[in-house]
Scaffold this active site. Structure first.
Site, PDB file in Angstrom:
ATOM      1  N   SER A 142      -7.358  -2.244 -10.101  1.00 15.42           N
ATOM      2  CA  SER A 142      -6.662  -3.215  -9.255  1.00 15.42           C
ATOM      3  C   SER A 142      -7.613  -4.139  -8.510  1.00 15.42           C
ATOM      4  CB  SER A 142      -5.768  -2.487  -8.251  1.00 15.42           C
ATOM      5  OG  SER A 142      -6.523  -1.587  -7.466  1.00 15.42           O
ATOM      6  N   ASP A 196      -6.738  -1.890   3.655  1.00 20.33           N
ATOM      7  CA  ASP A 196      -6.261  -0.534   3.347  1.00 20.33           C
ATOM      8  C   ASP A 196      -7.412   0.434   3.101  1.00 20.33           C
ATOM      9  OD1 ASP A 196      -7.192  -1.452   0.928  1.00 20.33           O
ATOM     10  OD2 ASP A 196      -5.360  -1.029  -0.194  1.00 20.33           O
ATOM     11  N   HIS A 210      -9.024  -1.810  -1.033  1.00 22.87           N
ATOM     12  CA  HIS A 210      -9.023  -3.088  -1.752  1.00 22.87           C
ATOM     13  C   HIS A 210      -9.620  -4.195  -0.880  1.00 22.87           C
ATOM     14  CE1 HIS A 210      -5.756  -0.741  -3.655  1.00 22.87           C
ATOM     15  NE2 HIS A 210      -6.180  -1.335  -4.755  1.00 22.87           N
TER      16      HIS A 210
END
Length: 237
Positions: A59, A209, A212
């Protein structure tokens, strides 16, 4: 009968070997978006044409298409770069994608790899097993793209402090994969200090977070790898 059952159960209880490790066994995913993205990437590389640069990851790499889009257009689009980042992917998922054509029929000068945080995050996988998965990716790329230079990035930091259990796992993996560099075809670069405070803590101003990178950190990432990546892209096949 009981003897054979006991033997079978004993086999199941054995630790995974390098050959049977989840991290090194290519595996697709069942999410509705995942296979369509794979098909999209197979088509995209044809449209791009002379792909000179490839990013492979999870991601964090995937987000070059949204949080880091403007930076990507400036830094990497001129190289007809192909983003092979997929949210939540682990090493085995990247292996499957590479096995199934994502780097076929192109001739990139450089491939940037940063993957493995989800091996730790999803199943607390030991550092050694995640490193085996990354090694399997490198070995497969050697067969698929023997002329490409590989920039292997250390897995980015996660968790607020150096004592975070998942940070410990990924740091352990980084110590192992650093040894994979031969400085001929594979080059290792750890830019984690770019994101961390001097005491090793990770601020939410950098990663909201604690995993990321925030949008502004994609320029930080690009700046940190530019010198070495530039050298690899300047290399003739």
């Amino acid at each position: 009968m009981m003897k054979y059952l006991a033997l079978f159960l004993g086999i199941l209880s054995l630790p995974l070997s390098a050959e049977t490790s989840l991290s090194t066994t290519a595996e697709s995913r069942t999410q509705k978006w995942w296979m369509p993205r794979h098909q999209e990437k197979l088509e995209q590389k044809k449209v791009l044409g002379d792909v000179q640069l490839v990013f492979i990851g999870d991601s964090i790499t995937h987000a070059w298409e949204n949080k880091g889009k403007d930076v990507w257009e400036k830094e990497y689009a001129p190289y007809k770069a192909l983003n092979l980042g997929y949210s939540a992917d682990r090493t085995e998922n990247a292996l499957w994608r590479i096995e199934n054509g994502e780097v076929d029929e192109i001739s990139p000068k450089a491939i940037v790899i940063m993957i493995g945080t989800n091996n730790a995050g999803h199943r607390d996988e030991p550092s050694e097993q995640t490193a085996l998965g990354i090694k399997a990716i490198l070995d497969l790329l050697e067969k698929k793209q023997p002329e490409a230079k590989i920039l292997l990035l250390g897995i980015f930091p996660r968790g607020a402090t150096p004592e975070d259990p998942k940070r410990i796992l990924t740091d352990g993996t980084n110590k192992i994969i650093e040894t994979y560099a031969d400085n001929k075809r594979i080059f290792y670069l750890n830019i984690n200090n770019t994101f961390l405070e001097e005491n090793g803590t990770l601020s939410r101003n950098v990663m909201k977070d604690l995993l990321h990178p925030n949008p502004d950190q994609y320029q930080v990432w690009a700046d940190a790898i530019r010198p070495q990546l530039g050298q690899l892209l300047a290399t003739k096949h």
